[in-house]
Each structure stands twice: as C-alpha cells, then as structure tokens.
Design an enzyme around this catalytic site. Sequence first.
Site, mmCIF file in Angstrom:
data_model
loop_
_atom_site.group_PDB
_atom_site.id
_atom_site.type_symbol
_atom_site.label_atom_id
_atom_site.label_comp_id
_atom_site.label_asym_id
_atom_site.label_seq_id
_atom_site.Cartn_x
_atom_site.Cartn_y
_atom_site.Cartn_z
ATOM 1 N N MET A 1 61.991 0.594 65.161
ATOM 2 C CA MET A 1 62.819 2.095 66.601
ATOM 3 C C MET A 1 63.605 3.115 65.662
ATOM 4 O O MET A 1 64.700 3.150 67.213
ATOM 5 C CB MET A 1 63.131 0.722 67.704
ATOM 6 C CG MET A 1 61.839 0.497 67.837
ATOM 7 S SD MET A 1 62.291 -1.347 69.318
ATOM 8 C CE MET A 1 60.999 -2.624 69.133
ATOM 9 N N SER A 2 63.697 2.979 64.504
ATOM 10 C CA SER A 2 64.914 3.863 63.895
ATOM 11 C C SER A 2 64.821 5.025 62.884
ATOM 12 O O SER A 2 64.291 5.055 62.995
ATOM 13 C CB SER A 2 66.063 2.668 63.750
ATOM 14 O OG SER A 2 65.923 2.178 62.602
ATOM 15 N N TYR B 1 65.542 4.226 72.098
ATOM 16 C CA TYR B 1 65.491 2.916 73.340
ATOM 17 C C TYR B 1 66.654 2.747 74.176
ATOM 18 O O TYR B 1 66.962 2.183 75.016
ATOM 19 C CB TYR B 1 64.781 2.308 73.056
ATOM 20 C CG TYR B 1 65.430 1.264 72.077
ATOM 21 C CD1 TYR B 1 66.860 0.653 72.400
ATOM 22 C CD2 TYR B 1 65.351 1.023 70.396
ATOM 23 C CE1 TYR B 1 67.530 -0.637 71.334
ATOM 24 C CE2 TYR B 1 65.744 0.280 70.112
ATOM 25 C CZ TYR B 1 66.705 -0.396 70.233
ATOM 26 O OH TYR B 1 67.885 -1.553 69.382
ATOM 27 N N GLU B 2 68.310 2.817 73.244
ATOM 28 C CA GLU B 2 69.437 3.007 73.809
ATOM 29 C C GLU B 2 69.747 3.677 75.434
ATOM 30 O O GLU B 2 70.669 3.240 76.304
ATOM 31 C CB GLU B 2 70.916 2.868 73.003
ATOM 32 C CG GLU B 2 70.600 0.891 72.284
ATOM 33 C CD GLU B 2 71.740 1.627 71.129
ATOM 34 O OE1 GLU B 2 72.735 1.266 71.467
ATOM 35 O OE2 GLU B 2 71.278 1.525 70.129
ATOM 36 N N SER C 1 69.352 -3.790 61.634
ATOM 37 C CA SER C 1 69.665 -4.876 61.948
ATOM 38 C C SER C 1 69.659 -6.142 60.609
ATOM 39 O O SER C 1 68.881 -6.466 60.188
ATOM 40 C CB SER C 1 68.452 -4.934 63.248
ATOM 41 O OG SER C 1 68.655 -4.114 64.093
ATOM 42 N N HIS D 1 73.728 -5.886 65.631
ATOM 43 C CA HIS D 1 74.762 -4.363 64.848
ATOM 44 C C HIS D 1 76.361 -4.656 65.132
ATOM 45 O O HIS D 1 76.438 -5.328 67.189
ATOM 46 C CB HIS D 1 74.180 -3.677 66.066
ATOM 47 C CG HIS D 1 73.072 -2.964 65.293
ATOM 48 N ND1 HIS D 1 72.670 -2.006 64.602
ATOM 49 C CD2 HIS D 1 71.668 -3.929 65.608
ATOM 50 C CE1 HIS D 1 71.303 -1.789 63.419
ATOM 51 N NE2 HIS D 1 70.730 -2.877 65.080
ATOM 52 N N HIS E 1 70.313 4.394 68.821
ATOM 53 C CA HIS E 1 68.304 4.401 69.095
ATOM 54 C C HIS E 1 68.101 4.806 69.977
ATOM 55 O O HIS E 1 68.855 5.123 70.618
ATOM 56 C CB HIS E 1 68.049 2.590 68.788
ATOM 57 C CG HIS E 1 68.079 1.223 67.817
ATOM 58 N ND1 HIS E 1 70.014 1.222 68.442
ATOM 59 C CD2 HIS E 1 67.939 1.034 66.752
ATOM 60 C CE1 HIS E 1 69.723 0.348 66.292
ATOM 61 N NE2 HIS E 1 68.548 0.442 66.081
ATOM 62 N N ALA F 1 65.111 -3.052 60.230
ATOM 63 C CA ALA F 1 64.193 -3.884 59.891
ATOM 64 C C ALA F 1 62.922 -3.140 60.354
ATOM 65 O O ALA F 1 63.031 -2.618 61.835
ATOM 66 C CB ALA F 1 64.489 -5.112 60.445
ATOM 67 N N HIS G 1 63.952 -10.718 68.807
ATOM 68 C CA HIS G 1 64.552 -9.935 67.943
ATOM 69 C C HIS G 1 65.351 -11.021 66.984
ATOM 70 O O HIS G 1 66.203 -10.767 65.997
ATOM 71 C CB HIS G 1 65.770 -9.246 69.011
ATOM 72 C CG HIS G 1 66.783 -8.882 68.297
ATOM 73 N ND1 HIS G 1 66.428 -7.830 67.255
ATOM 74 C CD2 HIS G 1 68.252 -8.448 68.190
ATOM 75 C CE1 HIS G 1 67.755 -6.377 66.971
ATOM 76 N NE2 HIS G 1 68.767 -7.601 67.427
ATOM 77 N N ASN H 1 58.976 -8.784 60.192
ATOM 78 C CA ASN H 1 57.876 -9.998 60.542
ATOM 79 C C ASN H 1 56.219 -8.874 61.072
ATOM 80 O O ASN H 1 56.642 -7.572 60.351
ATOM 81 C CB ASN H 1 58.434 -10.189 62.670
ATOM 82 C CG ASN H 1 58.249 -8.190 62.725
ATOM 83 O OD1 ASN H 1 59.709 -8.312 62.976
ATOM 84 N ND2 ASN H 1 57.413 -7.758 63.328
#
Length: 273
Positions: free
Chosen positions: A211-212, A85-86, A30, A61, A83, A113, A247, A235
């Site tokens: 998350m990746s 979560y997709e 990201s 992306h 990902h 990120a 995001h 963050n």
Amino acid sequence: MSMKILIDDTVQYIQGKTDFKPEIGIVLGSGLGSFADKLENPVYIDYGDIPGFPVSTVQGHKGRFVLGERLGRKIIAMQGRFHFYEGYDQDFLTMPIRVMKKLGVEKLLLTNAAGGVNTSFPVGSLMMITDHINYSGKNPLFGANLDEFGPRFPDMGDVYTKDLRVKLKAAANEAGIPLQEGVYMIYPGPSYETPAEIRMARTLGADAVGMSTVPEAIVARHAGIQVIGVSCISNMAAGILDEPLSHADVVEVTARAHNDFVALLEVILEKVF
Ligand code: HPA
C-alpha cells in the site's frame, strides 16, 4: 498552502535545525524503522514539529526524520511514512521526497512490508523491486507540474535504477543474503486484498502487493533521484494460505526479518550507492 511553499518551508525548517547535508534518503516501512537508531550523531526532527507537515497515523510507524551517518555515508531516514489510505493526496504524502531532493539527496532507498503474490517467496524474505504497477488509482504528479523538479511527462522506463539493481544482486549474493526479485503492485488499501484481487495481481505480473512506495518512487524519478526498492515479504497475500491477514503479523514478521534487512542495507550503503 501551495505544495511548492510547503516544500520550501520544510527545507528551511530542517536547515534551521542542522547544517548536515544528506546524500542518501531512506524510507523505512512498517516494522523496519529501527535502522534509523543505528545512525551516528543523529539529529531527530519530529514530523509533528514541522509546520504544515503531515503526521503518520499508522501503528508501527514513528513519525520523524533522522539525519546522521552510517558507514561514512550521509543519510536522511524517514522513520514512518505516509500512505494514500490515510486520506492524504499523493502529492502531499510524497512531499518529503522532494524535500530530500532539495536537501541534496541523489539516491533513495524505499522499503516496505508487502504481501507475497509469487508463491515461491518464503515469508520473511526480502525482495528487490524490479518494477512496479501503479494500481492506486492516482498519480502523485496530478496537478500543475513543478518544473523545478522535472518534466510534465517523465519517463518511467527505469524507475528502480537498473545499474543499482545489477550491483545490489551481485553484492547481496557475495554477502550471502538471500534476495528475491520481482514486481511490486500497489493497492490503495487499507483493507487487505481479496483472494480474487490477488489472482488478478498475479495475472497482471505482480510478485508482491502493498500500500506504499509507488507514489514515492514516481516523485523521486520525476526529480531525477535514483531509486532502490526493497520489500520484506511479511505474509503470503490473501487466499494463498488459509488464514486471515493482520497488521500485527505484518509488523511481527518484518521485525523478525530485521537482521537480514539491516545486513542488506549495509551492503547497499557500502557497495551499491
Ligand atoms: N497486502 C497489502 N499490503 C500489505 C500486505 C498485503 O498482503 N502485507 C503487508 N502490506
């Protein structure tokens, strides 16, 4: 369609578009995608044009391969990744790593990120991943083993190749690029973590959460690819500061860290890989 056929068809599709033979793979996370714009004599292959290929649904992306040279190295970059979560299964979302392997990739740089769990990390800093914790609840190697890539029970004692990490630390230091190091833990997302989950992550030994990356790193190691991982701490993780996570902030901070990131990538290409 079986994963093996999808991998082979994708390799054929790419080889039908270019006879460029990449040696290095880069997955751009990201806000970090514009590095691919620096590749010389680029060939672009949109994911959407590849039959059966997943498409990236995340803002920030893009969704294409870029093949080209930088500093004399032959690179295939993913501008946009997939990902868990997709909704994609982990064997499907990591399929591009196996495609890269079949195209000739021996070394892989995974970027992302991430939220800082280690409170000594400044926002916007870069972290070399030393190891990971797979807390996604799944493993990309579930299902029949693809023996042509690697063994049923692959060793994960050196996912982020030690030799390369030693070299990267020294080279970043020499180039004057600040580089944190630590353990990356994957949460499945897409909701950000709760403060309690971040306390748990810290207790378990994580320095950053995201998350990746973990599924891709596992598939790469299974296939004998050497891996470097770099997180941009976009963050502080949930509960550390008294502010909500978004995001938009993640993408903005990684975009600001972009110059350091590009400098580090060039160091990796010149001195580490
Ligand atoms: N948590 C999970 N994933 C992330 C974060 C975070 O705080 N920041 C960027 N990706």
